[in-house]
Design a protein around this motif. Structure first.
Motif, PDB file in Angstrom:
ATOM      1  N   TRP A  94       0.847  -1.182   0.000  1.00 38.82           N
ATOM      2  CA  TRP A  94       0.000   0.000   0.000  1.00 38.82           C
ATOM      3  C   TRP A  94       0.890   1.242   0.000  1.00 38.82           C
ATOM      4  O   TRP A  94       2.000   1.225   0.527  1.00 38.82           O
ATOM      5  CB  TRP A  94      -0.902   0.033   1.232  1.00 38.82           C
ATOM      6  CG  TRP A  94      -1.762  -1.170   1.373  1.00 38.82           C
ATOM      7  CD1 TRP A  94      -3.048  -1.333   0.958  1.00 38.82           C
ATOM      8  CD2 TRP A  94      -1.386  -2.420   1.991  1.00 38.82           C
ATOM      9  NE1 TRP A  94      -3.510  -2.587   1.260  1.00 38.82           N
ATOM     10  CE2 TRP A  94      -2.516  -3.288   1.890  1.00 38.82           C
ATOM     11  CE3 TRP A  94      -0.225  -2.904   2.584  1.00 38.82           C
ATOM     12  CZ2 TRP A  94      -2.508  -4.571   2.382  1.00 38.82           C
ATOM     13  CZ3 TRP A  94      -0.208  -4.197   3.071  1.00 38.82           C
ATOM     14  CH2 TRP A  94      -1.341  -5.019   2.971  1.00 38.82           C
ATOM     15  N   GLU A 116      -3.173   0.676  -3.643  1.00 36.23           N
ATOM     16  CA  GLU A 116      -2.849  -0.718  -3.325  1.00 36.23           C
ATOM     17  C   GLU A 116      -2.317  -1.404  -4.571  1.00 36.23           C
ATOM     18  O   GLU A 116      -2.738  -1.117  -5.695  1.00 36.23           O
ATOM     19  CB  GLU A 116      -4.094  -1.453  -2.822  1.00 36.23           C
ATOM     20  CG  GLU A 116      -3.831  -2.872  -2.336  1.00 36.23           C
ATOM     21  CD  GLU A 116      -5.050  -3.496  -1.672  1.00 36.23           C
ATOM     22  OE1 GLU A 116      -4.899  -4.413  -0.844  1.00 36.23           O
ATOM     23  OE2 GLU A 116      -6.180  -3.034  -1.979  1.00 36.23           O
ATOM     24  N   ARG A 127      -7.896   2.748  -3.314  1.00 33.84           N
ATOM     25  CA  ARG A 127      -8.840   2.120  -2.389  1.00 33.84           C
ATOM     26  C   ARG A 127      -9.821   3.193  -1.933  1.00 33.84           C
ATOM     27  O   ARG A 127      -9.437   4.112  -1.198  1.00 33.84           O
ATOM     28  CB  ARG A 127      -8.115   1.531  -1.172  1.00 33.84           C
ATOM     29  CG  ARG A 127      -7.364   0.244  -1.447  1.00 33.84           C
ATOM     30  CD  ARG A 127      -8.294  -0.847  -1.985  1.00 33.84           C
ATOM     31  NE  ARG A 127      -9.437  -1.066  -1.132  1.00 33.84           N
ATOM     32  CZ  ARG A 127      -9.518  -2.019  -0.210  1.00 33.84           C
ATOM     33  NH1 ARG A 127      -8.514  -2.844  -0.047  1.00 33.84           N
ATOM     34  NH2 ARG A 127     -10.590  -2.148   0.532  1.00 33.84           N
ATOM     35  N   GLY A 168      -6.021  -5.904   4.428  1.00 38.83           N
ATOM     36  CA  GLY A 168      -6.351  -4.779   3.576  1.00 38.83           C
ATOM     37  C   GLY A 168      -7.677  -4.887   2.852  1.00 38.83           C
ATOM     38  O   GLY A 168      -8.047  -3.991   2.096  1.00 38.83           O
TER      39      GLY A 168
END
Length: 894
Positions: A94, A116, A127, A168
């Motif tokens: 990330w 990401e 994201r 995540g």
């Protein structure tokens, strides 16, 4: 306590330790291929070879070859300021965006806070959800493990904390500004999944208000936060953290504008509960100003400060006393260092205007030396190099690689004229390679008769032990050997060493060896072997009972004091002496124990907590009139039976150094001695602080026993067979493979139940070793003076308030206590080999040894060279030589 046994090896050899120490010291250097950008804001090393940088509007860079080359992985993102970066593995990571409206006026990317990648940075996707929740930017990420990721942002506010617990997939978002906790956040760190820290500023109005640095703490995984420290300095904020230990942490303080009075940081020594402000005047460092940003410590006392100043040399500072003083150590382009990430004590990475690495430089410290040897002899070249492990070696003859010559030394046996010539070695680590200078091998055709350098030594062993004799000889190769016993050749004994395995009284006598080559022969001095039959101070095979003797109440009977305690207070145990365990058929038949003679199947049956009352309970048996002290070994055969893992949760106990006056139980008081707890199946957590599958307890006196097998690095041998003392550790899975039992199923790997175990607890000069089936499970030095002698204990424990199944029990058989008499440490074969001093000495299994050196014997200061656990075989020591100062060596054990 017995005094340490020491053998001194007095030999005038060249001093080498100064070179060795300096060559192994890590140092900072700039990657020669470091990308040139305004600033690399963050760096994330995945391992020694793979690392990523978050490089502002320049994108993201990646190396896969230890920094030799860097590739831009996020080009074309000039509107995005990549502020922070973190990876769960080499592919999944990330990156955070600083966001618009902060100090970087060039970037305009406002909607994308978190990016990401799943392909090692080749592609990145936004994201969503963070900008929508009110976040403006992300300044720091902490990837605790592949599933648990934390982030905070941003500098100059607003302050948000984000967290994922599923790698995540999903994220929680907490507004700390709205909660009145912080105004802006720059860094985040979690010691464990509940205790974490976020640092930054108290207000998010950077331009119109006076603002101060603040440190916030959470003890519930980020659900709530409290400010635990704030600064009196105006217009400053905390920038980055470094935690060299769980208790010691440092936070850098950035003062705006650039500070010309003092370099300030905050420090905690109690895990973050309290913080102390520390300041060093810039004049004491010899600079006029310092703008602190990055901070990193590789130990509790050694660390670095990165930031900005007037000159390169002033932008990177070093401390070795925990920040009490700092020195300038900047170089090349070491300015604007914003993040220092520590991979281990010998490796760290730093990101600033350039990218830097802290590592052991690849160095050819002691190259191979030229040799002149007689034809037929052995020529050994050695090389001492330092770098980042693992080092790779390739020896060459006349520029051609020698097959299989891939260690730090290379030997030519039975040297002939064709072997003469030039030899060198290429040494490499992940950062590159070096080629040594050339060493020349000259072959002499003169044959030299054999000479014995070190005579075989007399030995005294117990029956059943191995006796190892060795001789050191020189002369023209090849040398041949023939060992003799009482003047008669021993068949097959034709090496420089001879082992009399499983020595018995009939093997006692005189041993010698004849060494021969083409120029003659020589016979060694006689070495005498003495074989002693060990005295067993206690033994019980439970075979003397004509019929089983069942005991169900605490009493003294059958030669044992029996203690029992349960939470319910009632008697609920069964001890059966002379129990015929061959009658057991579920879940499988129990065969004779490993040390039973003649196939007998009588033993001691123990079980607890089988009545209608659910209660934790334990039974202890102490032999009457039996005291073990000094060096001794408790040995036993053990079978743990259980129906299934869900109804078992019961443990067998074996202990030493008890008073025989209390019932020792898991988690209950009182308690004494040292006892070793074994779970038949597997249901203890590998991170538990109260009980493991394989547990060592020390009595707590009036308190509960203390579990000391909790990933304690003080345990040996090194490396540990099972670092977490859990059935899931690979070492235990190999020691106790899964069993498929017809009609029952397959047991879990690493579980000790439903099979015979040979157990042993050794105490040698307070070095305690717990052994199962010949493998050392735990080894440590017992420094608790109250528990250095006493009686042994056999027991059984149910640690849970449930009713145990009738198929859950333990059987002990062939219990004995034997004294241990150690042979003295004996020096073998001291000699110069190439440019090294070599010697060896015999070891005993499970005993710890320390090799030390000093430069004089008048008032010696002994320094550790190496330490290790013996395995019953000789141990070889090879020390590189350098210079002409005398050195003295010794070998000791506790």
């Amino acid at each position: 306590m017995n005094s340490p046994q020491v053998v001194r090896i007095v030999f005038a050899v060249a001093a080498f330790i100064a070179c060795r120490a300096s060559a192994q010291t890590p140092a900072w250097s700039q990657f020669s291929a470091s990308p040139s950008v305004s600033r690399h804001d963050d760096i994330c090393p995945v391992n020694e070879t793979i690392a990523y940088t978050a490089s502002g509007t320049a994108g993201i860079y990646k190396t896969t070859d230890g920094g030799k080359t860097w590739t831009q992985k996020a080009a074309g993102y000039s509107a995005t300021h990549f502020r922070c970066i973190g990876f769960a593995d080499a592919q999944h990571g990330w990156a955070g965006n600083l966001g618009a409206g902060s100090y970087d006026t060039v970037m305009t990317d406002t909607n994308n806070i978190l990016y990401e990648t799943f392909d090692g940075g080749n592609t990145w996707s936004n994201r969503p959800g963070f900008y929508e929740a009110g976040m403006k930017g992300l300044c720091s990420m902490h990837v605790f493990d592949p599933q648990t990721i934390y982030g905070v942002g941003r500098v100059r506010g607003p302050a948000y904390f984000i967290k994922s617990t599923d790698g995540g997939t999903n994220w929680s978002i907490t507004n700390l500004t709205a909660g009145g906790v912080m105004g802006g956040l720059m860094d985040v760190y979690f010691k464990d999944k509940t205790n974490g820290f976020a640092v930054g500023m108290d207000t998010n109005d950077f331009y119109t208000q006076v603002y101060h640095g603040a440190i916030a703490r959470t003890t519930n995984g980020g659900l709530s936060w409290n400010v635990v420290a704030s600064t009196a300095y105006p217009n400053c904020y905390f920038w980055k953290m470094s935690w060299p230990t769980p208790d010691i942490g440092y936070v850098s303080l950035q003062k705006n504008p650039i500070s010309s009075d003092a370099i300030v940081y905050y420090k905690t020594t109690d895990g973050g509960a309290t913080w102390t402000s520390n300041g060093v005047p810039v004049s004491a460092v010899g600079i006029s100003s310092f703008y602190w940003q990055g901070i990193g410590f590789v130990s509790p006392t050694e660390g670095w400060a990165g930031g900005d100043g007037s000159m390169y040399i002033n932008n990177f500072l070093h401390t070795t006393d925990g920040g009490a003083s700092w020195t300038r150590m900047g170089y090349n382009d070491s300015r604007r260092i914003n993040r220092i990430r520590v991979l281990n004590s010998n490796m760290a990475f730093a990101s600033g205007t350039r990218v830097h690495v802290f590592r052991i430089p690849l160095t050819n410290a002691i190259p191979p030396q030229s040799l002149t040897v007689p034809i037929g002899s052995t020529a050994t070249f050695s090389n001492t190099s330092f770098g980042t492990a693992p080092l790779i070696y390739q020896w060459r003859h006349a520029g051609t690689n020698l097959p299989g010559a891939t260690t730090n030394s290379f030997s030519v046996t039975n040297v002939q004229s064709t072997n003469a010539g030039n030899y060198d070695v290429i040494v490499g680590d992940y950062s590159g390679s070096l080629t040594s200078i050339v060493a020349v091998l000259t072959v002499s055709v003169t044959n030299v008769a054999p000479t014995i350098n070190t005579q075989p030594q007399s030995l005294s062993v117990f029956s059943g032990q191995n006796a190892f004799f060795t001789v050191s000889a020189s002369g023209s190769a090849p040398l041949s050997y023939q060992w003799l016993f009482n003047g008669t050749n021993l068949a097959g004994a034709t090496d420089s060493g001879y082992t009399r395995a499983n020595a018995q009284p009939a093997h006692a006598g005189n041993y010698s060896v004849v060494v021969t080559n083409v120029a003659g022969s020589v016979t060694s001095a006689v070495a005498a072997l003495t074989v002693t039959v060990p005295i067993v101070s206690f033994q019980d095979d439970f075979d003397s009972y004509a019929s089983p003797s069942t005991v169900t109440s605490a009493t003294t009977t059958n030669g044992y004091k029996i203690f029992f305690r349960a939470a319910s207070g009632g008697m609920d145990f069964k001890a059966i002496f002379g129990f015929n365990y061959s009658t057991i058929t579920f879940p499988t038949n129990i065969p004779p124990a490993p040390h039973s003679v003649g196939g007998t199947t009588k033993g001691l049956y123990l079980t607890v907590n089988k009545d209608a009352t659910m209660a934790a309970a334990a039974v202890n048996l102490y032999p009457t009139g039996q005291l073990a002290s000094g060096n001794f070994s408790l040995k036993y055969d053990l079978w743990i039976n259980y129906r299934d893992p869900l109804t078992s949760t019961e443990h067998a106990l074996a202990g030493i150094n008890h008073s025989a006056n209390v019932t020792n139980r898991i988690g209950q008081s009182p308690s004494d001695g040292l006892f070793f707890v074994l779970e038949g199946e597997a249901d203890s957590a590998p991170t538990s602080t109260t009980l493991r599958d394989y547990s060592v307890f020390r009595g707590g006196g009036s308190g509960t026993p203390v579990l000391i097998t909790t990933n304690n690095t003080a345990f040996g041998p090194t490396p540990l067979l099972a670092p977490q003392f859990d059935n899931g550790d690979p070492g235990l899975m190999a020691l106790f493979p899964a069993q498929t039992i017809p009609g029952y199923g397959t047991t879990a790997s690493g579980t000790a139940g439903l099979r015979w175990l040979s157990g042993e607890v050794r105490q040698v000069n307070n070095l305690v070793t717990w052994i199962l089936n010949g493998a050392a499970i735990a080894q440590y030095t017992n420094t608790f003076a109250a528990y250095t002698n006493g009686t042994i204990m056999l027991g059984y424990n149910d640690n849970f308030p449930s009713i145990g199944d009738s198929n859950n029990f333990a059987i002990f058989d062939n219990v004995r206590v034997e004294p241990i008499v150690l042979s003295p440490v004996q020096l073998l074969s001291p000699q110069i080999v190439g440019n090294n001093f070599a010697f060896s000495f015999a070891t005993e299994p499970y005993e710890s040894y320390t090799v030390q050196w000093a430069t004089n014997l008048t008032s010696p200061t002994w320094l550790n060279l190496t330490n290790f656990a013996g395995n019953g075989a000789p141990n070889d020591i090879l020390v590189p030589l350098n210079g002409f100062a005398p050195q003295y060596f010794r070998v000791s054990r506790p």
